[in-house]
Design an enzyme around this catalytic site. Structure first.
Site, PDB file in Angstrom:
ATOM      1  N   GLU A   1      26.822 -19.804   9.797  1.00  0.00           N
ATOM      2  CA  GLU A   1      26.163 -18.513  10.019  1.00  0.00           C
ATOM      3  C   GLU A   1      25.341 -18.458  11.289  1.00  0.00           C
ATOM      4  O   GLU A   1      25.340 -17.463  11.993  1.00  0.00           O
ATOM      5  CB  GLU A   1      25.241 -18.155   8.840  1.00  0.00           C
ATOM      6  CG  GLU A   1      25.952 -17.894   7.536  1.00  0.00           C
ATOM      7  CD  GLU A   1      25.778 -19.049   6.597  1.00  0.00           C
ATOM      8  OE1 GLU A   1      25.906 -20.197   7.062  1.00  0.00           O
ATOM      9  OE2 GLU A   1      25.511 -18.810   5.412  1.00  0.00           O
TER      10      GLU A   1
ATOM     11  N   ASP B   1      26.738 -20.894   3.759  1.00  0.00           N
ATOM     12  CA  ASP B   1      25.904 -21.422   2.674  1.00  0.00           C
ATOM     13  C   ASP B   1      26.616 -21.317   1.326  1.00  0.00           C
ATOM     14  O   ASP B   1      27.397 -20.395   1.092  1.00  0.00           O
ATOM     15  CB  ASP B   1      24.579 -20.660   2.602  1.00  0.00           C
ATOM     16  CG  ASP B   1      23.717 -20.900   3.826  1.00  0.00           C
ATOM     17  OD1 ASP B   1      23.880 -21.946   4.474  1.00  0.00           O
ATOM     18  OD2 ASP B   1      22.879 -20.025   4.134  1.00  0.00           O
TER      19      ASP B   1
ATOM     20  N   ASP C   1      26.042 -20.184  -1.652  1.00  0.00           N
ATOM     21  CA  ASP C   1      25.487 -19.254  -2.633  1.00  0.00           C
ATOM     22  C   ASP C   1      26.340 -18.002  -2.573  1.00  0.00           C
ATOM     23  O   ASP C   1      27.336 -17.949  -1.846  1.00  0.00           O
ATOM     24  CB  ASP C   1      24.007 -18.967  -2.375  1.00  0.00           C
ATOM     25  CG  ASP C   1      23.748 -18.451  -0.957  1.00  0.00           C
ATOM     26  OD1 ASP C   1      24.701 -18.007  -0.285  1.00  0.00           O
ATOM     27  OD2 ASP C   1      22.582 -18.499  -0.520  1.00  0.00           O
TER      28      ASP C   1
ATOM     29  N   GLU D   1      25.902 -15.008  -1.341  1.00  0.00           N
ATOM     30  CA  GLU D   1      25.984 -14.347  -0.053  1.00  0.00           C
ATOM     31  C   GLU D   1      26.809 -15.168   0.926  1.00  0.00           C
ATOM     32  O   GLU D   1      27.648 -14.631   1.664  1.00  0.00           O
ATOM     33  CB  GLU D   1      24.579 -14.099   0.506  1.00  0.00           C
ATOM     34  CG  GLU D   1      24.583 -13.253   1.748  1.00  0.00           C
ATOM     35  CD  GLU D   1      23.189 -12.805   2.145  1.00  0.00           C
ATOM     36  OE1 GLU D   1      23.088 -11.893   2.979  1.00  0.00           O
ATOM     37  OE2 GLU D   1      22.213 -13.367   1.622  1.00  0.00           O
TER      38      GLU D   1
ATOM     39  N   TYR E   1      18.857 -27.401   1.395  1.00  0.00           N
ATOM     40  CA  TYR E   1      19.015 -25.947   1.354  1.00  0.00           C
ATOM     41  C   TYR E   1      17.837 -25.287   0.663  1.00  0.00           C
ATOM     42  O   TYR E   1      17.394 -25.730  -0.402  1.00  0.00           O
ATOM     43  CB  TYR E   1      20.310 -25.589   0.639  1.00  0.00           C
ATOM     44  CG  TYR E   1      20.708 -24.155   0.764  1.00  0.00           C
ATOM     45  CD1 TYR E   1      20.804 -23.545   2.019  1.00  0.00           C
ATOM     46  CD2 TYR E   1      20.990 -23.385  -0.358  1.00  0.00           C
ATOM     47  CE1 TYR E   1      21.182 -22.226   2.146  1.00  0.00           C
ATOM     48  CE2 TYR E   1      21.372 -22.053  -0.235  1.00  0.00           C
ATOM     49  CZ  TYR E   1      21.454 -21.481   1.021  1.00  0.00           C
ATOM     50  OH  TYR E   1      21.825 -20.163   1.143  1.00  0.00           O
TER      51      TYR E   1
ATOM     52  N   ARG F   1      17.388 -22.148  -0.535  1.00  0.00           N
ATOM     53  CA  ARG F   1      17.554 -21.095  -1.546  1.00  0.00           C
ATOM     54  C   ARG F   1      18.116 -21.733  -2.806  1.00  0.00           C
ATOM     55  O   ARG F   1      19.316 -21.969  -2.902  1.00  0.00           O
ATOM     56  CB  ARG F   1      18.464 -19.978  -1.030  1.00  0.00           C
ATOM     57  CG  ARG F   1      17.851 -19.194   0.115  1.00  0.00           C
ATOM     58  CD  ARG F   1      18.674 -17.964   0.472  1.00  0.00           C
ATOM     59  NE  ARG F   1      18.039 -17.208   1.543  1.00  0.00           N
ATOM     60  CZ  ARG F   1      18.306 -17.379   2.832  1.00  0.00           C
ATOM     61  NH1 ARG F   1      19.192 -18.287   3.205  1.00  0.00           N
ATOM     62  NH2 ARG F   1      17.684 -16.650   3.745  1.00  0.00           N
TER      63      ARG F   1
ATOM     64  N   HIS G   1      21.890 -26.120  -6.996  1.00  0.00           N
ATOM     65  CA  HIS G   1      21.636 -26.974  -5.845  1.00  0.00           C
ATOM     66  C   HIS G   1      20.565 -27.961  -6.270  1.00  0.00           C
ATOM     67  O   HIS G   1      20.055 -27.921  -7.377  1.00  0.00           O
ATOM     68  CB  HIS G   1      21.110 -26.158  -4.650  1.00  0.00           C
ATOM     69  CG  HIS G   1      22.054 -25.106  -4.170  1.00  0.00           C
ATOM     70  ND1 HIS G   1      23.288 -25.407  -3.657  1.00  0.00           N
ATOM     71  CD2 HIS G   1      21.940 -23.756  -4.120  1.00  0.00           C
ATOM     72  CE1 HIS G   1      23.904 -24.286  -3.308  1.00  0.00           C
ATOM     73  NE2 HIS G   1      23.102 -23.271  -3.589  1.00  0.00           N
TER      74      HIS G   1
END
Length: 919
Positions: free
Chosen positions: A10, A96, A98, A100, A321, A323, A368
């Site tokens: 990203e 990532d 997740d 999103e 990570y 989040r 995670h």
């Protein structure tokens, strides 16, 4: 020879770090976030606006099929990625792990349409070992996660596009509603309502310093009982200021003072001593929400800044990570934390077995690890001090301390409690009184040697480390001091960002990964302001919340909002179908007779816009949220001065009619502080505004002083017969008061001087041009033809002489309003361009530049505290976006087909969603 491999992540910072861990056959490029999204209807091609996508960008009649377009500022990036893909033999989508991130990977797949093998590469930390391991342990795109993220995006679009227009029509234009933001706003408003309804209660108590022997054994005890009844404290009072029950006695000032005076000469005896072991466990490693809470408490970082700093630490390989809902640590991390604790604090500080924190989070998302230092061996804060600065170092140190402390032993000690008794003279307000004291002695600090969790409310802490002398029952003590103290009960504390995050997590509202953006949104929308660290709702938020509660109650119901998160989890697991769930939400559920969103917004006739925007504050006074902001209003009899009761207009008074009087409310007045008394002060002050100062001698026109939306000013009143019409209409002269002038004390002479501006200073002897002194939007200035020069003070408008004006014009003209200002900060050489990077103040705010590329600072970037890394990141993002060109948007429509249960790979499933490019 091995083929080339393209890795897409990203962010440019992440790409740079990862590129250093992979070989020369790897190309690592950043997509710079999302590359496409559902457009607003106004941005759609003309033929699409008329079709089923024209209202929402989503076809609600065809399984809620979304219509995607590549963002205008990402077209150049897409071309660059496609060019790199032509030379690649494999594509690794490394966004990532997740929802999103999975959706970004899927959108890249759909847009790039690769002809080479595609692999989904995931990792939770950016270290050499983790990246190289992730490159060999790939998987396919998880379409269930993509579906969950798409559902969230479509849900938010439907919610916002259906409900926001209701707010525009019934409250104010340009407002917005959102699935999580509206609920968060309601929580802040409800807390303020509690504060507004709260009635303070006063109570008194007594503190006494006592000792069994000497000053070295002195300790403080508090009065807890009077004649067999417990002395009331703050928790004994209800929110309406009354004492709850009859078990406690409320002391007044006279009683407390009398007891304190009698205690000073009384003999106090130990009546009871108790002691029990004290144990305190370390907190679990950080999750997203607990990190935001601690960063707020300890580092004074708001949620957005905390996540922004954490993002940089993650992308540069310092932490895992950021989040996550998990408190779990990997075996390698457990070993690393225990080893460092043992090395730094001794073997006794580490328990025999690792601590494992199994946290069952409501609506827990992807699994995670907890947030921890990256790597199998943690770098200590001392080891990274030369690499990290400011907030980055502080946050890394916080994460390191929390992680290491989580694997350390309990703090141990003992807590002692002592009760004291005394008999007072007959003249005292009470005969038998009881005092109490307690203290905790930490005998083994354990994890406290490394870290102690912050607290949002430190009042009434009973675990402070305080040693009491060794005492036994019957021991007589000497009173050295006894003082009475008065207290008031406190209303419920306002939410801070930390406590709002905690409350939202406890209710299962939203996601920890989105809390920062949610809190930022409600502040950006004007629903919530900050006072210190407290979140204070605006009056606008009261109106919006009332409308939502009364007409869309289900949408802001806490349990319903939490249940939507659970449903999204079910979609992510594959247990629920996206289209079916969206159908029930939007059209309603016949099985449960639940009303859908569409039917909720269809009948708006019964919404009384005036009532919605009216908030009663008591004593016949209300606050109204108007087009130009909030104001207080009181309806009073016509023709009668409400302050004195004198008749000012006999005819109006005789009519028995009433009239409103109004006054604007400034943003610096919190709702709970706007009492009826304060409101009347504002109303009285407004009544004084618009007062006639006198008449101008030449015209006889009234000169009036007023308080306007943009500050106090004076103006002339032109009689109706002199006003004229159309092009001949006469505009009244108006002038703002100087900054050092007071609206209440300004006189006619000063007002006439202000209205005389602009003033002719004189003529330039060389050119003959007239020089005038004028007051403008940006301050006082001189004007000669088209040549304007700033002057220092407003008073110079009246005082500056022709010679002084000519001296100013004799100086070289400065560009703009002032000479070039020095940089606000110097950040060093940019790693890409090699040019020096500085922070400057620009026309549209502070920005960072290397002389070639300019990047505006974001809202939460402090120009005085910005780190070099943050500056380089902003420049990299700006370069990646390239110049923004306003061209027609090419759109892609995602065609959804039924997914067969027997399909084995997510990549194959993803191809069934391939978007068809529109001409």
């Amino acid at each position: 020879m091995a083929g080339r491999k393209l890795v897409i992540v990203e962010s440019p910072a992440k790409a740079k770090t990862i590129a250093g861990y992979l070989g020369k056959d790897w190309d690592v490029e950043a997509s710079v976030g999302h590359i496409r999204d559902i457009p607003t209807p106004s941005e759609m091609p003309a033929d699409m606006k008329k079709g089923p996508f024209g209202r929402f960008g989503v076809n609600i009649e065809d399984d809620f099929d979304p219509y995607y377009v590549v963002d205008a500022d990402k077209r150049k990036k897409v071309r660059e990625l496609k060019a790199l893909l032509k030379n690649a033999d494999e594509l690794y989508l490394a966004t990532d792990e997740d929802r999103e991130g999975e959706a970004i990977a899927w959108h890249l797949y759909e847009t790039l349409q690769p002809k080479v093998p595609v692999k989904r590469m995931v990792f939770h930390e950016i270290t050499k070992e983790a990246i190289q391991r992730a490159s060999t342990q790939t998987r396919d795109i998880n379409v269930a996660l993509v579906d969950a993220q798409e559902t969230r995006r479509i849900l938010d679009r439907l919610y916002g596009y259906e409900v926001s227009p209701v707010l525009w029509r019934k409250v104010a234009p340009k407002l917005s509603a959102g699935r999580v933001q509206s609920v968060a706003t309601r929580m802040v408003v409800e807390r303020e309502r509690e504060r507004m309804a709260f009635v303070r209660a006063g109570y008194w108590d007594v503190d006494a310093d006592v000792t069994p022997a000497g000053d070295e054994d002195l300790f403080t005890a508090r009065l807890t009982g009077v004649d067999g009844k417990r002395v009331a404290t703050g928790r004994d009072f209800a929110d309406d200021g009354t004492l709850k029950g009859e078990k406690a006695v409320q002391l007044d000032e006279g009683q407390a003072t009398g007891i304190a005076q009698a205690l000073r000469t009384a003999t106090v005896t130990v009546s009871e001593v108790s002691e029990k072991p004290y144990t305190r466990r370390p907190s679990a490693p950080f999750t997203t929400s607990t990190l935001q809470q601690e960063a707020s408490r300890k580092l004074r970082l708001n949620s957005r800044n905390a996540m922004r700093v954490a993002q940089r630490l993650y992308e540069n390989g310092y932490i895992t990570y950021m989040r996550t809902d998990s408190t779990t640590l990997s075996d390698a991390a457990l070993t690393a934390a225990r080893t460092q604790a043992r090395d730094m604090y001794g073997a006794a500080s580490v328990p025999d077995a690792p601590r494992r924190y199994e946290k069952k989070v409501k609506n827990a998302q992807e699994a995670h690890e907890a947030i921890r230092p990256a790597g199998d061996r943690f770098r200590t804060p001392a080891q990274v001090r030369g690499e990290l600065r400011g907030d980055e170092f502080a946050l890394y140190e916080l994460i390191w301390m929390r992680t290491v402390a989580s694997q350390m032993a309990d703090a141990r000690g003992s807590t002692a409690s002592v009760r004291l008794a005394a008999t007072l003279p007959d003249t005292a307000p009470a005969r038998q009184v009881e005092l109490s004291a307690s203290g905790t002695v930490i005998t083994f600090r354990g994890f406290l040697a490394a870290y102690e969790e912050g607290r949002d409310d430190t009042r009434g802490r009973d675990d402070e480390e305080r040693r009491l002398p060794k005492l036994g029952a019957g021991r007589e003590l000497t009173v050295r001091r006894a003082e009475a103290g008065g207290h008031e009960t406190s209303p419920p504390a306002r939410y801070t960002e930390a406590t709002l995050v905690k409350a939202m997590e406890e209710r299962g509202i939203g996601r920890p990964s989105t809390y920062a953006s949610t809190i930022g949104t409600i502040q950006d929308r004007g629903y919530v302001n900050t006072k210190g660290s407290a979140l204070v709702p605006s009056w606008l938020a009261f109106a919006v919340t009332r409308l939502m509660e009364e007409h869309f109650g289900r949408l802001v119901d806490y349990d319903f909002t939490a249940s939507m998160e659970e449903d999204l989890d079910a979609i992510a697991r594959g247990d629920e179908q996206r289209a079916a769930w969206l159908g029930r939400f939007y059209f309603g559920d016949e099985a449960t007779s639940a009303e859908g969103l569409r039917s909720l917004v269809e009948d708006l006739g019964d919404i009384d816009a005036r009532a919605i925007s009216t908030i009663e504050i008591g004593d016949g006074i209300v606050v109204r949220v108007g087009r130009y902001g909030p104001y207080v209003e009181e309806v009073v009899p016509a023709g009668i001065d409400p302050r004195t009761g004198e008749v000012t207009d006999p005819v109006a008074a005789a009519s028995g009619e009433s009239q409103p009087r109004r006054a604007s409310i400034t943003d610096d007045v919190p709702p709970d502080e706007l009492t009826p008394a304060m409101a009347r002060e504002l109303l009285d002050q407004a009544a004084d505004d618009g007062r006639v100062l006198g008449q101008e001698p030449g015209t006889g026109r009234d000169i009036v002083a007023k308080a306007g939306r943009y500050g106090p000013y004076v103006t002339e009143v032109i009689p109706e017969e002199e006003q004229g019409k159309g092009k001949n209409k006469v505009k009244p002269r108006t002038a703002s008061l100087f900054k050092d002038m007071d609206l209440a004390s300004i006189d006619l002479d000063t007002a006439l001087r202000l209205l005389s501006l602009p003033r002719v200073v004189g003529a330039d002897p060389e050119s003959g041009e007239e020089i005038t002194a004028q007051n403008g939007r940006y301050g006082p200035y001189l004007k000669k033809g088209t040549d304007s020069r700033s002057i220092t003070t407003e008073q110079q408008l009246f005082d500056i002489t022709l010679d002084e004006a000519l001296a100013i014009y004799a100086q070289p003209k400065q560009r703009g309003r002032a000479a070039a200002k020095p940089p606000l900060a110097e950040l060093g050489a940019d790693p890409v361009s090699g040019r020096p990077v500085v922070v400057k103040e620009g026309r549209f705010g502070p920005y960072v530049t290397d002389g070639e590329t300019n990047a505006t600072l974001r809202k939460d970037d402090d120009p005085e505290k910005i780190t070099p890394e943050r500056g380089y990141e902003l420049l990299a993002d700006k370069r990646a976006r390239g110049p923004v060109k306003k061209t027609a948007k090419k759109a892609t429509k995602k065609t959804t087909t039924k997914k067969a249960a027997t399909r084995k790979t997510a990549a194959k499933k993803a191809t069934t969603k391939r978007a068809a490019t529109k001409a």
